[in-house]
Design a protein around this motif. Sequence first.
Motif, PDB file in Angstrom:
ATOM      1  N   ASP A   3      28.482  26.162 -10.430  1.00  0.00           N
ATOM      2  CA  ASP A   3      28.626  26.396  -8.715  1.00  0.00           C
ATOM      3  C   ASP A   3      29.212  25.304  -8.235  1.00  0.00           C
ATOM      4  O   ASP A   3      30.609  26.266  -7.183  1.00  0.00           O
ATOM      5  N   GLY A  55      24.161  23.676  -1.950  1.00  0.00           N
ATOM      6  CA  GLY A  55      24.823  24.641  -0.586  1.00  0.00           C
ATOM      7  C   GLY A  55      25.420  24.590   0.887  1.00  0.00           C
ATOM      8  O   GLY A  55      26.418  24.571   1.189  1.00  0.00           O
ATOM      9  N   ARG A  66      34.416  27.855  -1.299  1.00  0.00           N
ATOM     10  CA  ARG A  66      33.101  29.079  -1.130  1.00  0.00           C
ATOM     11  C   ARG A  66      32.420  30.327  -1.097  1.00  0.00           C
ATOM     12  O   ARG A  66      31.980  30.496  -1.582  1.00  0.00           O
ATOM     13  N   SER A  69      30.445  30.329  -4.091  1.00  0.00           N
ATOM     14  CA  SER A  69      29.133  30.048  -4.922  1.00  0.00           C
ATOM     15  C   SER A  69      28.129  30.512  -4.511  1.00  0.00           C
ATOM     16  O   SER A  69      28.039  30.596  -3.160  1.00  0.00           O
ATOM     17  N   LEU A  71      25.706  28.992  -4.279  1.00  0.00           N
ATOM     18  CA  LEU A  71      24.295  27.608  -3.665  1.00  0.00           C
ATOM     19  C   LEU A  71      25.396  27.828  -1.672  1.00  0.00           C
ATOM     20  O   LEU A  71      24.100  28.537  -1.282  1.00  0.00           O
ATOM     21  N   ALA A  72      25.962  28.229  -1.964  1.00  0.00           N
ATOM     22  CA  ALA A  72      27.001  28.054  -0.342  1.00  0.00           C
ATOM     23  C   ALA A  72      26.231  29.294   0.146  1.00  0.00           C
ATOM     24  O   ALA A  72      25.586  29.292   1.527  1.00  0.00           O
ATOM     25  N   THR A  73      26.605  30.279  -0.407  1.00  0.00           N
ATOM     26  CA  THR A  73      25.872  31.599   0.191  1.00  0.00           C
ATOM     27  C   THR A  73      24.851  31.662   0.266  1.00  0.00           C
ATOM     28  O   THR A  73      24.331  32.636   1.147  1.00  0.00           O
TER      29      THR A  73
END
Length: 203
Positions: A3, A55, A66, A69, A71-73
Amino acid sequence: IHDFEIATLGRTSEDVAEGLETGMFGMVEETLRDFNQSISISEYKDPRGMGFQLGERLIQMKAPHREYSILATGAGLDMPVTVHVAIGTDTVHMSQHVEPEALGSATFTDFRLLSSVICDLEGGVYLNIGSAVILPEVFLKALTIARNLGNKIKNFTTVNMDMIQHYRPHQNVLSRPGGKSYALTGHHEIMLPLLYQALLESL
């Protein structure tokens, strides 16, 4: 890791056999540095855990991809995304940038966070997608904690999705927890879009 690399590099792949031969497997400096610096000793007591820290780092560094992603979301929406580490199993553990105290504390925070989410599993669904060992074990312990705290968790559904069905997911996700269970066997690149479309059509 995948990710994180997709968010930063737009892809995640390497020739493992060739990398092992030369000692370069998993030695991408940017991934090792940025991933581990996201979980620094100064932040390892962050109550939001490792998933949030990773994230948030992707958002702060304006990772070019991103939007792909999880994690980022999750960090952007302030929704829990947990990371469950078995030290020595991931390439980022081979780095000089690793801070073991931070790593252990952050992933333990995520275990507690997952356990708190499982407390609300009654009437819900748990999907195990492609994890043959670690997540089935983590899920079983989190479920035990949730029930030990007095939460009624009897009516729920578990699903194991993988290209082949393994012993541990069958036991720890489908059989031992109780509730309804389904084993869906097939390639992820086919099954997950089908599941996504089915969910959209059911709304």
